[in-house]
Write a protein that holds these residues in place. Structure first.
Motif, PDB file in Angstrom:
ATOM      1  N   ASP A  22      -7.789   7.769   5.385  1.00 43.30           N
ATOM      2  CA  ASP A  22      -8.163   8.586   4.219  1.00 43.30           C
ATOM      3  C   ASP A  22      -6.970   8.782   3.291  1.00 43.30           C
ATOM      4  O   ASP A  22      -7.087   8.669   2.071  1.00 43.30           O
ATOM      5  N   ALA A  23      -5.823   9.088   3.880  1.00 42.54           N
ATOM      6  CA  ALA A  23      -4.631   9.398   3.081  1.00 42.54           C
ATOM      7  C   ALA A  23      -4.087   8.166   2.367  1.00 42.54           C
ATOM      8  O   ALA A  23      -3.635   8.275   1.220  1.00 42.54           O
ATOM      9  N   THR A  24      -4.128   6.998   3.001  1.00 40.92           N
ATOM     10  CA  THR A  24      -3.651   5.799   2.304  1.00 40.92           C
ATOM     11  C   THR A  24      -4.558   5.474   1.127  1.00 40.92           C
ATOM     12  O   THR A  24      -4.077   5.071   0.068  1.00 40.92           O
ATOM     13  N   ARG A  25      -5.844   5.678   1.293  1.00 40.08           N
ATOM     14  CA  ARG A  25      -6.784   5.446   0.182  1.00 40.08           C
ATOM     15  C   ARG A  25      -6.466   6.393  -0.973  1.00 40.08           C
ATOM     16  O   ARG A  25      -6.441   5.990  -2.132  1.00 40.08           O
ATOM     17  N   LYS A  26      -6.185   7.643  -0.668  1.00 40.60           N
ATOM     18  CA  LYS A  26      -5.874   8.639  -1.697  1.00 40.60           C
ATOM     19  C   LYS A  26      -4.514   8.355  -2.353  1.00 40.60           C
ATOM     20  O   LYS A  26      -4.395   8.367  -3.577  1.00 40.60           O
ATOM     21  N   ALA A  27      -3.505   8.098  -1.543  1.00 43.84           N
ATOM     22  CA  ALA A  27      -2.140   7.964  -2.059  1.00 43.84           C
ATOM     23  C   ALA A  27      -1.866   6.594  -2.665  1.00 43.84           C
ATOM     24  O   ALA A  27      -1.126   6.491  -3.641  1.00 43.84           O
ATOM     25  N   TRP A  28      -2.458   5.549  -2.095  1.00 46.35           N
ATOM     26  CA  TRP A  28      -2.111   4.192  -2.498  1.00 46.35           C
ATOM     27  C   TRP A  28      -3.260   3.422  -3.121  1.00 46.35           C
ATOM     28  O   TRP A  28      -3.115   2.256  -3.481  1.00 46.35           O
ATOM     29  N   GLY A  29      -4.428   4.061  -3.207  1.00 48.44           N
ATOM     30  CA  GLY A  29      -5.565   3.412  -3.851  1.00 48.44           C
ATOM     31  C   GLY A  29      -6.301   2.408  -2.991  1.00 48.44           C
ATOM     32  O   GLY A  29      -7.269   1.809  -3.432  1.00 48.44           O
ATOM     33  N   LYS A  30      -5.871   2.234  -1.744  1.00 44.90           N
ATOM     34  CA  LYS A  30      -6.594   1.354  -0.822  1.00 44.90           C
ATOM     35  C   LYS A  30      -6.356   1.820   0.606  1.00 44.90           C
ATOM     36  O   LYS A  30      -5.274   2.310   0.958  1.00 44.90           O
ATOM     37  N   GLU A  31      -7.386   1.690   1.386  1.00 43.67           N
ATOM     38  CA  GLU A  31      -7.319   2.101   2.785  1.00 43.67           C
ATOM     39  C   GLU A  31      -6.491   1.105   3.579  1.00 43.67           C
ATOM     40  O   GLU A  31      -6.647  -0.103   3.425  1.00 43.67           O
ATOM     41  N   LYS A  32      -5.622   1.645   4.435  1.00 44.38           N
ATOM     42  CA  LYS A  32      -4.791   0.789   5.276  1.00 44.38           C
ATOM     43  C   LYS A  32      -4.631   1.450   6.636  1.00 44.38           C
ATOM     44  O   LYS A  32      -4.405   2.661   6.719  1.00 44.38           O
ATOM     45  N   LEU A  33      -4.752   0.663   7.685  1.00 43.36           N
ATOM     46  CA  LEU A  33      -4.504   1.149   9.037  1.00 43.36           C
ATOM     47  C   LEU A  33      -3.024   0.927   9.343  1.00 43.36           C
ATOM     48  O   LEU A  33      -2.571  -0.217   9.462  1.00 43.36           O
ATOM     49  N   LEU A  34      -2.275   2.013   9.399  1.00 46.36           N
ATOM     50  CA  LEU A  34      -0.826   1.927   9.589  1.00 46.36           C
ATOM     51  C   LEU A  34      -0.461   1.932  11.068  1.00 46.36           C
ATOM     52  O   LEU A  34      -1.172   2.501  11.893  1.00 46.36           O
ATOM     53  N   THR A  35       0.671   1.352  11.365  1.00 44.49           N
ATOM     54  CA  THR A  35       1.206   1.366  12.719  1.00 44.49           C
ATOM     55  C   THR A  35       2.012   2.642  12.933  1.00 44.49           C
ATOM     56  O   THR A  35       2.405   3.313  11.979  1.00 44.49           O
ATOM     57  N   GLY A  36       2.283   2.924  14.192  1.00 40.44           N
ATOM     58  CA  GLY A  36       3.142   4.057  14.497  1.00 40.44           C
ATOM     59  C   GLY A  36       4.509   3.914  13.848  1.00 40.44           C
ATOM     60  O   GLY A  36       5.057   4.882  13.327  1.00 40.44           O
ATOM     61  N   ALA A  37       5.045   2.697  13.873  1.00 38.56           N
ATOM     62  CA  ALA A  37       6.364   2.462  13.261  1.00 38.56           C
ATOM     63  C   ALA A  37       6.346   2.814  11.778  1.00 38.56           C
ATOM     64  O   ALA A  37       7.296   3.413  11.265  1.00 38.56           O
ATOM     65  N   GLU A  38       5.277   2.455  11.084  1.00 39.29           N
ATOM     66  CA  GLU A  38       5.176   2.784   9.657  1.00 39.29           C
ATOM     67  C   GLU A  38       5.084   4.292   9.461  1.00 39.29           C
ATOM     68  O   GLU A  38       5.665   4.849   8.531  1.00 39.29           O
ATOM     69  N   LEU A  39       4.352   4.962  10.345  1.00 41.35           N
ATOM     70  CA  LEU A  39       4.174   6.409  10.224  1.00 41.35           C
ATOM     71  C   LEU A  39       5.406   7.196  10.662  1.00 41.35           C
ATOM     72  O   LEU A  39       5.520   8.382  10.356  1.00 41.35           O
TER      73      LEU A  39
END
Length: 139
Positions: A22-39
Motif C-alpha cells: 500500500d505504501a509503495t503505491r502511495k509514495a512511489w506511484g506503483k505497488e512493489k513487494l520490498l525485501t527485508g534488506a530494502e526495508l
C-alpha cells in the motif's frame, strides 16, 4: 535492523506484503513487494511508514469524523490493520460498517473501547504506549 515475528522490518515495522505494498503505491506511484534488506534502509522505511500512516488517516479510516477518534483508530490500525479496528466495533472487518458506531462515541469512549475490545493484547498495549508518548512529541 529490527525484525518482528510477523515479519515486519525496520524502525517503522513495515510488513512487506500488506502495508509495504500500500505504501509503495502511495509514495512511489506503483505497488512493489520490498525485501527485508530494502526495508532496513532508514530513508525507505520511514518514508513508507509515513505513507502508510497517511493512507490509514486519509483513506481507510477517513469515515471516522472526529480527528481524535480517528487518531486512536489510526494508531491501532498501524499495529493490527484497519479491519481489526473495525472488528472491535462490529464483529466484521468493514470500516464502512464500523464508522457510524465509532462516530456515535466521544474520543474518550473510542479510546476506552479500543483498549478493551481490540482482538490482540499487543495492539491494546501499543495504543496505550503510543498515546502516552504523544505529548512528548507535540510541539
Amino acid at each position: 535492523m529490527a525484525r518482528s515475528h510477523i515479519p515486519a522490518f525496520g524502525l517503522m515495522q513495515i510488513v512487506p506484503a500488506s502495508a509495504g505494498r500500500d505504501a509503495t503505491r502511495k509514495a512511489w506511484g506503483k505497488e512493489k513487494l520490498l525485501t527485508g534488506a530494502e526495508l532496513f534502509r532508514p530513508e525507505t522505511n520511514i518514508e513508507l511508514g509515513c505513507a502508510y500512516l497517511n493512507i490509514l488517516d486519509t483513506q481507510y479510516l477517513a469515515a471516522v469524523k472526529d480527528p481524535q477518534s480517528r487518531l486512536y483508530c489510526v494508531i491501532a490500525a498501524y499495529n493490527t490493520g484497519a479491519g481489526n479496528v473495525a472488528r472491535s466495533f462490529t464483529g466484521n472487518t468493514s470500516v464502512r460498517d464500523a464508522a457510524p458506531r465509532i462516530n456515535a462515541l466521544s474520543p474518550t469512549q473510542v479510546y476506552a473501547h479500543l483498549r478493551r475490545r481490540l482482538p490482540y493484547e499487543e495492539t491494546r498495549n501499543y495504543l496505550e504506549k503510543v498515546n502516552k508518548s504523544l505529548t512528548t512529541y507535540k510541539a
